[in-house]
Design an enzyme around this catalytic site. Structure first.
Site, mmCIF file in Angstrom:
data_model
loop_
_atom_site.group_PDB
_atom_site.id
_atom_site.type_symbol
_atom_site.label_atom_id
_atom_site.label_comp_id
_atom_site.label_asym_id
_atom_site.label_seq_id
_atom_site.Cartn_x
_atom_site.Cartn_y
_atom_site.Cartn_z
ATOM 1 N N GLY A 1 0.818 -1.209 0.000
ATOM 2 C CA GLY A 1 0.000 0.000 0.000
ATOM 3 C C GLY A 1 0.849 1.255 0.000
ATOM 4 C CG ASN A 2 2.366 5.348 1.412
ATOM 5 O OD1 ASN A 2 3.555 5.668 1.401
ATOM 6 N ND2 ASN A 2 1.430 6.260 1.449
ATOM 7 C CG HIS B 1 3.480 0.814 -5.508
ATOM 8 N ND1 HIS B 1 3.631 1.849 -4.620
ATOM 9 C CD2 HIS B 1 4.133 -0.247 -4.967
ATOM 10 C CE1 HIS B 1 4.338 1.444 -3.582
ATOM 11 N NE2 HIS B 1 4.667 0.177 -3.766
ATOM 12 N N GLY C 1 9.296 -4.404 -8.636
ATOM 13 C CA GLY C 1 10.130 -3.253 -8.998
ATOM 14 C C GLY C 1 11.602 -3.543 -8.779
ATOM 15 C CG ASP D 1 12.222 -3.047 -3.041
ATOM 16 O OD1 ASP D 1 12.813 -2.537 -2.082
ATOM 17 O OD2 ASP D 1 11.123 -2.640 -3.443
ATOM 18 C CD GLN E 1 10.720 -7.299 -2.291
ATOM 19 O OE1 GLN E 1 10.589 -7.196 -1.086
ATOM 20 N NE2 GLN E 1 10.015 -6.557 -3.136
HETATM 21 O O1 PAF Z 1 8.154 -4.789 -1.870
HETATM 22 C C1 PAF Z 1 7.189 -4.835 -1.091
HETATM 23 O O2 PAF Z 1 6.347 -3.914 -1.042
HETATM 24 C C2 PAF Z 1 7.047 -6.027 -0.159
HETATM 25 O O3 PAF Z 1 8.282 -6.504 0.252
HETATM 26 C C3 PAF Z 1 6.191 -7.163 -0.766
HETATM 27 C C4 PAF Z 1 6.866 -7.766 -1.992
HETATM 28 C C5 PAF Z 1 4.815 -6.631 -1.136
HETATM 29 C C6 PAF Z 1 6.022 -8.281 0.257
HETATM 30 O O4 PAF Z 1 5.398 -7.831 1.416
#
Ligand code: PAF
Length: 282
Positions: free
Chosen positions: A27-28, A33, A148, A151, A154
């Protein structure tokens, strides 16, 4: 846009579709996004976003409680972007009992960089992403999920997760969106005061300068150049966790034989109480 809170309602909403295109968020929402949602749309037959602030990926001293929750604005933005289904589970929907089964990515990828400074972070991320994938994609022949590139680590960990568990999901990376001055868009930018906001661009400038310096000299100078870059940021009042050049393939430091390998400069640093991250492929 259909809004669902439970896993059962999500599965009902997605039942007619074969290839969901999914964007997971906390969110936010900002333009980064929304760009992911728009990019996802043509890649599937239904566009799904999730909003869930995942307690599992926050350490006790981190900002879980204060993480900005902007429900109304998020819904309007997703609707305008053409999202079809918004999955917004309550904590009790996604974690009806303590989540004792967890996904542990390999230490060599998950305990470096972000994982070194945020122990357990990638266990929390991998666990919730696996669970969200099960909610959205179980029973589907295929699907797409967008993450994205801001990150960076990630995204790499999620790509490996999909590969290791043979999930029929294509992971697509979305480029980092930046403000006019070059600051990478992030939900945490909202924590910055006016003075900090003006200073914040220095992180991406430092990464750019470090990348250029490493590219123009022998790879053996890398560690000294990284140290200089950290000191220069620290002299401006930042508290850098790392500014470092890594191989894009495994996020390990490049060796002498990697001079021509694709590299990425990654950085994380605190400005006031706000921790920012950014990266730049070089
Ligand atoms: O990147 C994020 O916003 C978070 O790490 C995710 C991938 C939604 C997991 O909570």
């Amino acid at each position: 846009m259909k809004i669902v809170h439970t896993i059962a309602d999500l599965r009902t909403a997605l039942a007619p579709f074969q290839r969901p295109a999914f964007v997971a968020t906390m969110g936010n929402l900002h333009d980064g996004h929304i760009a992911l949602v728009k990019q996802a749309k043509p890649l599937g037959d239904v566009t799904v976003a999730s909003i869930f602030v995942n307690r599992l990926q926050f350490a006790p001293h981190e900002d879980f409680d204060t993480y900005p929750r902007t429900w109304e604005a998020d819904c309007s933005k997703l609707e305008a972007a053409g999202c079809d289904v918004l999955f917004a589970p309550r904590e009790t929907d996604l974690y009806p009992e303590p989540q004792t089964y967890k996904v542990h990515p390999p230490a060599e990828l998950a305990n470096i960089l972000e994982g070194h400074f945020r122990p357990g972070f990638f266990v929390g991320v991998s666990t919730v992403v696996m669970k969200l994938f099960m909610c959205v994609f179980a029973g589907k022949p295929a699907g797409v999920a967008m993450f994205g590139k801001k990150d960076y680590q990630q995204q790499m960990i999620i790509r490996r997760l999909v590969q290791q568990f043979a999930l029929p999901i294509e992971i697509v990376g979305g480029d980092t969106l930046r403000a006019a001055d070059g600051l990478a868009l992030s939900s945490r930018n909202g924590y910055l005061n006016e003075q900090e906001r003006a200073e914040a661009v220095q992180l991406s400038q430092a990464l750019k300068a470090l990348g250029a310096a490493v590219k123009s000299g022998p790879i053996g100078d890398r560690e000294q150049l990284e140290e200089n870059a950290m000191q220069a940021l620290a002299a401006r009042g930042w508290k850098p966790d790392y500014l470092t050049v890594r191989r894009r393939t495994d996020l390990l430091p490049p060796e002498a034989s990697d001079a021509a390998a694709p590299l990425v400069v990654l950085g994380a640093a605190k400005l006031g109480t706000t921790r920012l991250i950014d990266n730049l492929e070089i």
